[in-house]
Design a protein around this motif. Structure first.
Motif, short mmCIF file in Angstrom:
data_model
loop_
_atom_site.label_atom_id
_atom_site.label_comp_id
_atom_site.label_asym_id
_atom_site.label_seq_id
_atom_site.Cartn_x
_atom_site.Cartn_y
_atom_site.Cartn_z
N TYR A 1 0.84 -1.19 0.00
CA TYR A 1 0.00 0.00 0.00
C TYR A 1 0.88 1.24 0.00
CZ TYR A 1 -3.75 -3.13 1.63
OH TYR A 1 -4.66 -4.14 1.76
N PHE B 1 4.51 7.18 2.21
CA PHE B 1 4.58 6.17 3.25
C PHE B 1 4.12 4.87 2.63
CE2 PHE B 1 5.25 5.05 7.50
CZ PHE B 1 4.18 4.38 8.05
N ILE C 1 3.32 0.86 3.06
CA ILE C 1 2.98 -0.13 4.07
C ILE C 1 2.70 -1.47 3.39
CG2 ILE C 1 1.37 -0.76 5.91
CD1 ILE C 1 0.71 2.11 6.30
N GLY D 1 2.60 -4.21 8.32
CA GLY D 1 3.92 -3.83 8.77
C GLY D 1 3.88 -2.41 9.32
N GLU E 1 1.72 2.95 12.04
CA GLU E 1 1.37 1.54 11.89
C GLU E 1 -0.14 1.34 11.89
OE1 GLU E 1 2.52 2.79 14.68
OE2 GLU E 1 1.88 1.66 16.45
N MET E 2 -0.58 0.32 11.22
CA MET E 2 -2.01 -0.01 11.14
C MET E 2 -2.32 -1.09 12.18
SD MET E 2 -3.53 1.75 8.80
CE MET E 2 -4.90 0.84 8.13
#
Lengths: 115, 116
Positions: free
Chosen positions: A36, A91, A93, A107, B44-45
């Protein structure tokens, strides 16, 4: 359990260089990993789906020659931003899914800055 | 096409109050999953809660509950007794069909601010 790591957490590179970001599932095997991209104050946008041992599936509008994805093993996927430009600053991810689970494990993300 | 709509870009809530974050979705699939994720300022998710389209009961996880109204295609997140640490960005997401290999589509998010 179900920990996903990313390396590096932050990277600054010069325009025109390539950057590799690693995504690892530390304690489980991930047949599928997802990449992502997130711009400041915006939602996550899926770039590609990565399956171990096969070519990644890219979302519409994502340049596969610019964002190279390799899913060499059940615990590692890499995203290489080739010939990076300032507009690639973002960013990034990754997430990974394991068998018998509906959940994707994310992550911590990688902040890429291209100067 | 699938779509997730979060109409609240930002919310301010007093500590210890309950919070409801709105989420509506659109899909033609009969089988799908709904998720809520929390993203603190660190990026962070964090997975919060999941609701399957065939689950008859609303999902609950500690202080989090999902108010699932299938006919209205609504999946609001309710946080009870909010805490300062709940300040973050919250994303509603959907996957369809119920298959981990399918991609997840995210809403634009709601930024929640908990006031002391």
């Amino acid at each position: 359990g179900a920990v996903v790591s990313q390396h590096p957490s932050r990277v600054i590179c010069k325009s025109g260089t390539s950057v590799k970001i690693e995504c690892r599932s530390l304690d489980f095997q991930a047949t599928t990993m997802f990449w992502y991209r997130q711009f400041p104050k915006q939602s996550l946008m899926l770039m590609a789906t990565s399956n171990e041992g096969s070519k990644a599936t890219y979302e519409q509008g994502v340049e596969k020659d610019k964002f190279l994805i390799n899913h060499a093993s059940l615990t590692l996927s890499t995203l290489t931003v080739t010939s990076a430009h300032p507009e690639d600053s973002s960013f990034y991810i990754c997430s990974a899914a394991r068998d018998s689970s509906y959940e994707q494990y994310f992550g911590p993300g990688t902040r890429l800055t291209v100067t | 096409a699938q779509k997730i709509t979060q109409t609240q870009p930002g919310m301010f809530v007093q500590e210890k109050e309950a919070v409801t974050l709105d989420c509506t979705y659109d899909t033609s699939d009969q089988s799908y999953g709904l998720f809520w994720y929390k993203q603190p300022s660190s990026g962070e998710m964090i997975f919060l809660i999941y609701q399957g389209s065939y689950d008859e009961q609303n999902a609950t996880e500690g202080r989090y509950s999902l108010n699932f109204q299938k006919a209205r295609k609504s999946a609001n997140l309710v946080i009870s007794a909010s805490q300062l640490g709940d300040s973050a960005m919250y994303f509603c997401a959907m996957s369809a069909p119920l298959n981990r290999d399918d991609k997840i589509i995210f809403g634009k998010g709601t930024r929640l601010h908990i006031l002391p």
